[in-house]
Write a protein that holds these residues in place. Structure first.
Motif, PDB file in Angstrom:
ATOM      1  N   GLU A  30     -37.924 -15.949 -38.230  1.00 10.47           N
ATOM      2  CA  GLU A  30     -38.359 -15.262 -39.230  1.00 10.47           C
ATOM      3  C   GLU A  30     -37.125 -14.784 -40.287  1.00 10.47           C
ATOM      4  O   GLU A  30     -37.362 -14.596 -41.369  1.00 10.47           O
ATOM      5  N   LEU A  31     -36.234 -14.958 -39.633  1.00  9.00           N
ATOM      6  CA  LEU A  31     -34.669 -14.163 -40.580  1.00  9.00           C
ATOM      7  C   LEU A  31     -34.474 -15.304 -41.385  1.00  9.00           C
ATOM      8  O   LEU A  31     -33.749 -14.722 -42.439  1.00  9.00           O
ATOM      9  N   GLY A  32     -34.238 -16.642 -40.932  1.00  6.58           N
ATOM     10  CA  GLY A  32     -33.812 -17.616 -42.178  1.00  6.58           C
ATOM     11  C   GLY A  32     -34.342 -17.766 -43.328  1.00  6.58           C
ATOM     12  O   GLY A  32     -34.826 -16.647 -43.835  1.00  6.58           O
ATOM     13  N   MET A  33     -35.589 -18.527 -43.118  1.00  5.97           N
ATOM     14  CA  MET A  33     -36.599 -18.701 -44.637  1.00  5.97           C
ATOM     15  C   MET A  33     -37.641 -18.316 -44.778  1.00  5.97           C
ATOM     16  O   MET A  33     -37.916 -17.805 -45.968  1.00  5.97           O
ATOM     17  N   ASN A  34     -38.413 -17.854 -43.760  1.00  4.25           N
ATOM     18  CA  ASN A  34     -39.333 -16.412 -43.767  1.00  4.25           C
ATOM     19  C   ASN A  34     -39.744 -15.260 -43.752  1.00  4.25           C
ATOM     20  O   ASN A  34     -40.433 -14.386 -43.635  1.00  4.25           O
ATOM     21  N   GLY A  35     -38.514 -15.031 -43.534  1.00  3.61           N
ATOM     22  CA  GLY A  35     -38.338 -12.838 -44.405  1.00  3.61           C
ATOM     23  C   GLY A  35     -38.677 -12.766 -45.200  1.00  3.61           C
ATOM     24  O   GLY A  35     -39.175 -13.420 -45.677  1.00  3.61           O
ATOM     25  N   MET A  36     -38.121 -11.085 -45.498  1.00  3.17           N
ATOM     26  CA  MET A  36     -39.088 -11.046 -46.693  1.00  3.17           C
ATOM     27  C   MET A  36     -37.643 -10.042 -46.605  1.00  3.17           C
ATOM     28  O   MET A  36     -37.616  -9.011 -46.361  1.00  3.17           O
ATOM     29  N   PHE A  37     -36.974 -10.209 -48.239  1.00  2.00           N
ATOM     30  CA  PHE A  37     -36.208  -9.489 -48.775  1.00  2.00           C
ATOM     31  C   PHE A  37     -37.173  -8.755 -50.031  1.00  2.00           C
ATOM     32  O   PHE A  37     -37.758  -8.689 -50.422  1.00  2.00           O
ATOM     33  N   THR A  38     -36.222  -7.357 -49.874  1.00  2.39           N
ATOM     34  CA  THR A  38     -37.460  -6.400 -50.877  1.00  2.39           C
ATOM     35  C   THR A  38     -36.675  -4.905 -50.901  1.00  2.39           C
ATOM     36  O   THR A  38     -36.328  -4.692 -50.260  1.00  2.39           O
ATOM     37  N   LYS A  39     -37.115  -4.923 -52.797  1.00  2.00           N
ATOM     38  CA  LYS A  39     -36.670  -2.822 -52.519  1.00  2.00           C
ATOM     39  C   LYS A  39     -37.278  -2.147 -52.156  1.00  2.00           C
ATOM     40  O   LYS A  39     -36.856  -1.123 -51.745  1.00  2.00           O
ATOM     41  N   ILE A  40     -38.779  -2.754 -51.663  1.00  2.00           N
ATOM     42  CA  ILE A  40     -39.300  -1.609 -51.232  1.00  2.00           C
ATOM     43  C   ILE A  40     -39.165  -0.977 -49.602  1.00  2.00           C
ATOM     44  O   ILE A  40     -38.629  -1.820 -48.664  1.00  2.00           O
ATOM     45  N   LYS A  41     -38.844   0.362 -49.561  1.00  2.24           N
ATOM     46  CA  LYS A  41     -38.289   1.079 -48.505  1.00  2.24           C
ATOM     47  C   LYS A  41     -40.117   0.786 -47.241  1.00  2.24           C
ATOM     48  O   LYS A  41     -40.754   0.238 -47.815  1.00  2.24           O
ATOM     49  N   PRO A  42     -39.339   0.447 -45.741  1.00  2.00           N
ATOM     50  CA  PRO A  42     -40.459   0.511 -44.699  1.00  2.00           C
ATOM     51  C   PRO A  42     -41.155   1.347 -44.449  1.00  2.00           C
ATOM     52  O   PRO A  42     -42.862   1.052 -44.440  1.00  2.00           O
ATOM     53  N   GLU A  43     -41.037   2.543 -44.351  1.00  2.00           N
ATOM     54  CA  GLU A  43     -41.842   3.894 -44.900  1.00  2.00           C
ATOM     55  C   GLU A  43     -43.057   3.413 -45.575  1.00  2.00           C
ATOM     56  O   GLU A  43     -44.217   3.460 -45.439  1.00  2.00           O
ATOM     57  N   THR A  44     -42.890   2.527 -46.829  1.00  2.00           N
ATOM     58  CA  THR A  44     -43.767   2.274 -48.175  1.00  2.00           C
ATOM     59  C   THR A  44     -45.048   1.771 -47.769  1.00  2.00           C
ATOM     60  O   THR A  44     -45.436   1.573 -48.107  1.00  2.00           O
ATOM     61  N   MET A  45     -43.752   0.253 -46.926  1.00  2.00           N
ATOM     62  CA  MET A  45     -45.180  -0.161 -46.521  1.00  2.00           C
ATOM     63  C   MET A  45     -45.731  -0.028 -45.617  1.00  2.00           C
ATOM     64  O   MET A  45     -47.270  -0.460 -45.768  1.00  2.00           O
ATOM     65  N   ALA A  46     -45.676   0.721 -45.016  1.00  2.00           N
ATOM     66  CA  ALA A  46     -46.234   0.765 -43.803  1.00  2.00           C
ATOM     67  C   ALA A  46     -47.046   1.531 -44.762  1.00  2.00           C
ATOM     68  O   ALA A  46     -48.310   1.987 -44.296  1.00  2.00           O
ATOM     69  N   ALA A  47     -47.115   3.028 -45.306  1.00  2.00           N
ATOM     70  CA  ALA A  47     -47.796   3.765 -45.776  1.00  2.00           C
ATOM     71  C   ALA A  47     -48.884   2.654 -47.065  1.00  2.00           C
ATOM     72  O   ALA A  47     -50.324   2.873 -47.196  1.00  2.00           O
ATOM     73  N   MET A  48     -48.163   1.369 -47.709  1.00  2.00           N
ATOM     74  CA  MET A  48     -49.474   1.342 -48.405  1.00  2.00           C
ATOM     75  C   MET A  48     -50.394   0.592 -47.904  1.00  2.00           C
ATOM     76  O   MET A  48     -51.388   0.606 -47.881  1.00  2.00           O
ATOM     77  N   VAL A  49     -50.213   0.099 -46.662  1.00  2.00           N
ATOM     78  CA  VAL A  49     -51.225  -0.775 -45.688  1.00  2.00           C
ATOM     79  C   VAL A  49     -52.113   0.317 -45.376  1.00  2.00           C
ATOM     80  O   VAL A  49     -53.427   0.153 -45.362  1.00  2.00           O
ATOM     81  N   LEU A  50     -51.524   0.903 -44.385  1.00  4.22           N
ATOM     82  CA  LEU A  50     -52.160   1.733 -43.648  1.00  4.22           C
ATOM     83  C   LEU A  50     -53.436   3.320 -44.683  1.00  4.22           C
ATOM     84  O   LEU A  50     -54.177   3.568 -44.610  1.00  4.22           O
ATOM     85  N   THR A  51     -53.192   3.385 -45.889  1.00  8.20           N
ATOM     86  CA  THR A  51     -53.178   4.505 -46.817  1.00  8.20           C
ATOM     87  C   THR A  51     -54.578   3.640 -47.492  1.00  8.20           C
ATOM     88  O   THR A  51     -55.461   3.482 -47.546  1.00  8.20           O
ATOM     89  N   GLY A  52     -54.088   2.333 -48.183  1.00  5.05           N
ATOM     90  CA  GLY A  52     -54.711   1.332 -49.310  1.00  5.05           C
ATOM     91  C   GLY A  52     -55.619   0.802 -48.493  1.00  5.05           C
ATOM     92  O   GLY A  52     -56.893   0.541 -48.423  1.00  5.05           O
ATOM     93  N   ILE A  53     -55.663   0.490 -47.189  1.00  2.85           N
ATOM     94  CA  ILE A  53     -56.815  -0.751 -46.311  1.00  2.85           C
ATOM     95  C   ILE A  53     -57.104  -0.286 -45.207  1.00  2.85           C
ATOM     96  O   ILE A  53     -58.272   0.131 -45.221  1.00  2.85           O
ATOM     97  N   GLU A  54     -56.584   0.306 -44.454  1.00  3.49           N
ATOM     98  CA  GLU A  54     -56.788   2.031 -43.358  1.00  3.49           C
ATOM     99  C   GLU A  54     -57.552   2.981 -43.738  1.00  3.49           C
ATOM    100  O   GLU A  54     -58.371   3.982 -43.073  1.00  3.49           O
ATOM    101  N   GLY A  55     -57.189   3.389 -45.308  1.00  5.07           N
ATOM    102  CA  GLY A  55     -57.926   4.277 -44.996  1.00  5.07           C
ATOM    103  C   GLY A  55     -57.103   6.154 -44.662  1.00  5.07           C
ATOM    104  O   GLY A  55     -58.072   7.008 -44.811  1.00  5.07           O
ATOM    105  N   VAL A  56     -55.859   5.988 -44.277  1.00  5.65           N
ATOM    106  CA  VAL A  56     -55.251   6.971 -43.015  1.00  5.65           C
ATOM    107  C   VAL A  56     -54.220   7.599 -44.270  1.00  5.65           C
ATOM    108  O   VAL A  56     -53.877   6.906 -45.183  1.00  5.65           O
ATOM    109  N   PRO A  57     -54.473   9.129 -44.098  1.00  4.70           N
ATOM    110  CA  PRO A  57     -54.219   9.987 -45.053  1.00  4.70           C
ATOM    111  C   PRO A  57     -52.455   9.374 -44.903  1.00  4.70           C
ATOM    112  O   PRO A  57     -52.272   9.045 -44.019  1.00  4.70           O
ATOM    113  N   LEU A  58     -52.378   9.936 -46.129  1.00  3.03           N
ATOM    114  CA  LEU A  58     -50.510   9.438 -46.107  1.00  3.03           C
ATOM    115  C   LEU A  58     -49.465  10.389 -45.786  1.00  3.03           C
ATOM    116  O   LEU A  58     -48.898  10.004 -44.469  1.00  3.03           O
ATOM    117  N   ASN A  59     -49.919  11.542 -44.842  1.00  5.44           N
ATOM    118  CA  ASN A  59     -49.561  12.506 -44.383  1.00  5.44           C
ATOM    119  C   ASN A  59     -49.733  12.139 -42.618  1.00  5.44           C
ATOM    120  O   ASN A  59     -49.007  12.638 -41.659  1.00  5.44           O
TER     121      ASN A  59
END
Length: 143
Positions: A30-59
């Motif tokens: 993963e850390l070599g060529m297969n990882g991901m560089f982004t400006k998106i915070k990990p908290e935001t990534m978690a919220a995008m998946v859980l809110t958008g796909i799983e329907g978990v409320p943001l809080n």
């Protein structure tokens, strides 16, 4: 702020990553060529998946686990619930999640549905690579 998402078999291995930055110490993946560089915070990534796909409320999105806090960097562990839901969904579900996230009020991160869609696709590929390697998701944060 730059975020580098990567996979590691455990927290001890993930904690050594910033020191060496050598992918072979992680089993060569993963850390070599297969990882991901982004400006998106990990908290935001978690919220995008859980809110958008799983329907978990943001809080109700679970907190991240701090693995290392150093003056120059930090390593956090993301819950598997942030990558697992992406492995079993198709194109329509990714599009729907992107649309849902683009309409959630009072949240950080990208707002344009197409940008969210592209990011979720990258995250989906990342989740497949993590699963195949048997790794957990981590994020390396530099100031």
């Amino acid at each position: 702020m730059t975020y580098k998402y990567f996979g590691a078999p455990d927290g001890a291995t993930a904690a050594r990553v910033p020191i060496s930055m050598r992918p072979e110490e992680l089993g060569g993946d993963e850390l070599g060529m297969n990882g991901m560089f982004t400006k998106i915070k990990p908290e935001t990534m978690a919220a995008m998946v859980l809110t958008g796909i799983e329907g978990v409320p943001l809080n109700k999105v679970p907190p991240l686990e701090l693995v290392v806090l150093h003056p120059d960097y930090a390593v956090v562990k993301l819950p598997m619930t942030v990558v697992d839901p992406l492995r079993g969904i198709g194109e329509e579900a990714v599009g729907a999640a992107a649309f849902i996230w683009s309409t959630v009020p009072d949240r950080g991160g990208p707002r344009d549905a197409f940008n969210v869609y592209q990011l979720l696709h990258e995250w989906q590929d990342f989740s497949h690579r993590l699963h195949e390697a048997g790794h957990q998701p981590y994020c390396l944060v530099w100031p």
